[in-house]
Design a protein around this motif. Structure first.
Motif, PDB file in Angstrom:
ATOM      1  N   ALA A  34     -27.202 -12.071  -0.587  1.00  0.00           N
ATOM      2  CA  ALA A  34     -26.487 -13.184   0.034  1.00  0.00           C
ATOM      3  C   ALA A  34     -25.654 -13.936  -1.001  1.00  0.00           C
ATOM      4  O   ALA A  34     -24.497 -14.283  -0.742  1.00  0.00           O
ATOM      5  CB  ALA A  34     -27.472 -14.128   0.717  1.00  0.00           C
ATOM      6  N   ALA A  35     -26.217 -14.176  -2.168  1.00  0.00           N
ATOM      7  CA  ALA A  35     -25.469 -14.858  -3.234  1.00  0.00           C
ATOM      8  C   ALA A  35     -24.235 -14.049  -3.620  1.00  0.00           C
ATOM      9  O   ALA A  35     -23.165 -14.613  -3.867  1.00  0.00           O
ATOM     10  CB  ALA A  35     -26.372 -15.102  -4.441  1.00  0.00           C
ATOM     11  N   PRO A 119     -28.804 -24.303   6.347  1.00  0.00           N
ATOM     12  CA  PRO A 119     -27.406 -24.005   6.696  1.00  0.00           C
ATOM     13  C   PRO A 119     -27.108 -22.511   6.673  1.00  0.00           C
ATOM     14  O   PRO A 119     -27.735 -21.748   5.933  1.00  0.00           O
ATOM     15  CB  PRO A 119     -26.594 -24.707   5.606  1.00  0.00           C
ATOM     16  CG  PRO A 119     -27.515 -25.621   4.914  1.00  0.00           C
ATOM     17  CD  PRO A 119     -28.898 -25.111   5.133  1.00  0.00           C
ATOM     18  N   LEU A 120     -26.132 -22.146   7.459  1.00  0.00           N
ATOM     19  CA  LEU A 120     -25.579 -20.796   7.417  1.00  0.00           C
ATOM     20  C   LEU A 120     -24.480 -20.780   6.365  1.00  0.00           C
ATOM     21  O   LEU A 120     -23.915 -21.831   6.031  1.00  0.00           O
ATOM     22  CB  LEU A 120     -24.978 -20.431   8.771  1.00  0.00           C
ATOM     23  CG  LEU A 120     -25.921 -20.471   9.956  1.00  0.00           C
ATOM     24  CD1 LEU A 120     -25.148 -20.275  11.249  1.00  0.00           C
ATOM     25  CD2 LEU A 120     -27.018 -19.431   9.795  1.00  0.00           C
ATOM     26  N   ASP A 145     -24.482 -15.219   4.902  1.00  0.00           N
ATOM     27  CA  ASP A 145     -25.933 -15.372   4.801  1.00  0.00           C
ATOM     28  C   ASP A 145     -26.435 -16.044   6.073  1.00  0.00           C
ATOM     29  O   ASP A 145     -25.811 -16.975   6.575  1.00  0.00           O
ATOM     30  CB  ASP A 145     -26.315 -16.236   3.592  1.00  0.00           C
ATOM     31  CG  ASP A 145     -27.809 -16.482   3.536  1.00  0.00           C
ATOM     32  OD1 ASP A 145     -28.560 -15.505   3.342  1.00  0.00           O
ATOM     33  OD2 ASP A 145     -28.237 -17.630   3.724  1.00  0.00           O
ATOM     34  N   GLY A 146     -27.564 -15.557   6.574  1.00  0.00           N
ATOM     35  CA  GLY A 146     -28.187 -16.197   7.723  1.00  0.00           C
ATOM     36  C   GLY A 146     -28.386 -15.291   8.927  1.00  0.00           C
ATOM     37  O   GLY A 146     -28.684 -15.776  10.013  1.00  0.00           O
ATOM     38  N   LEU A 147     -28.257 -13.987   8.765  1.00  0.00           N
ATOM     39  CA  LEU A 147     -28.390 -13.053   9.883  1.00  0.00           C
ATOM     40  C   LEU A 147     -29.725 -13.237  10.605  1.00  0.00           C
ATOM     41  O   LEU A 147     -29.759 -13.415  11.823  1.00  0.00           O
ATOM     42  CB  LEU A 147     -28.262 -11.614   9.358  1.00  0.00           C
ATOM     43  CG  LEU A 147     -28.353 -10.478  10.372  1.00  0.00           C
ATOM     44  CD1 LEU A 147     -27.459  -9.330   9.923  1.00  0.00           C
ATOM     45  CD2 LEU A 147     -29.764  -9.983  10.549  1.00  0.00           C
ATOM     46  N   HIS A 148     -30.817 -13.230   9.871  1.00  0.00           N
ATOM     47  CA  HIS A 148     -32.130 -13.364  10.506  1.00  0.00           C
ATOM     48  C   HIS A 148     -32.323 -14.748  11.116  1.00  0.00           C
ATOM     49  O   HIS A 148     -32.927 -14.877  12.180  1.00  0.00           O
ATOM     50  CB  HIS A 148     -33.241 -13.038   9.499  1.00  0.00           C
ATOM     51  CG  HIS A 148     -33.198 -11.618   9.051  1.00  0.00           C
ATOM     52  ND1 HIS A 148     -32.578 -11.253   7.871  1.00  0.00           N
ATOM     53  CD2 HIS A 148     -33.645 -10.477   9.620  1.00  0.00           C
ATOM     54  CE1 HIS A 148     -32.671  -9.937   7.735  1.00  0.00           C
ATOM     55  NE2 HIS A 148     -33.307  -9.439   8.780  1.00  0.00           N
TER      56      HIS A 148
END
Length: 177
Positions: A34-35, A119-120, A145-148
């Motif tokens: 994600a980073a 946050p997304l 980032d944040g799919l799950h």
């Protein structure tokens, strides 16, 4: 979408690393990936970041990149991508089979159902990297980032009208001065 403020990359990454530490011993931890997506967006979109609020139904339109399901046996999202809404429908159709064939991804979905809302991290364009290369939708709200989290929030009913989600978004034009 409600634009709250422009934010610097340093402020954004400080929050991301504080809330999403990378732990290489946790097989469910993909915060390093994600980073990398966030760094790519910063590079490609010239460092334009904003903190925004998205209403629940707007989150359903976020485009998700290819996802095999944390090394599982069943591909949740094809290389061409799916919206959160379409991925949620697919996940429901797979039902208990998905939990059995993709236990790590299922664990992450369960974790996010009960975790504090974070946050997304999104972009206005697909990144020119492997996970995003075959997306058929190239612009709009695109996952970094944040799919799950998004899929778990859909399951729990959090993405309803009148419910708001914080996000950091790369690529919005700067507001006129």
């Amino acid at each position: 979408m409600k634009i709250l403020e422009a934010v610097s990359y340093d402020v954004l990454m400080s929050r991301f690393t504080r809330e999403h530490p990378y732990d290489p011993c946790d097989e469910a931890n993909s915060n390093d990936e994600a980073a990398a997506h966030i760094r790519d967006a910063h590079r490609v979109l010239c460092g334009r970041w904003h903190r925004v609020l998205l209403e629940g139904p707007e989150v359903l339109d976020v485009v998700l990149p290819w996802h095999l399901g944390e090394g599982g046996d069943v591909e949740l999202i094809p290389p061409t991508g799916l919206t959160v809404a379409a991925a949620a429908i697919r996940l429901t159709a797979l039902d208990a089979t998905y939990t059995r064939t993709n236990p790590l991804c299922a664990l992450k979905l369960t974790r996010q159902t009960h975790a504090p809302a974070r946050p997304l991290y999104l972009s206005t364009r697909a990144m020119p990297t492997r996970d995003y290369a075959a997306l058929t939708v190239r612009e709009g709200l695109v996952h970094l980032d944040g799919l799950h989290r998004m899929l778990a929030w859909h399951r729990s009913g959090m993405l309803a009208p009148g419910r708001w989600v914080e996000a950091y978004l790369a690529g919005l034009p700067d507001a006129p001065g």
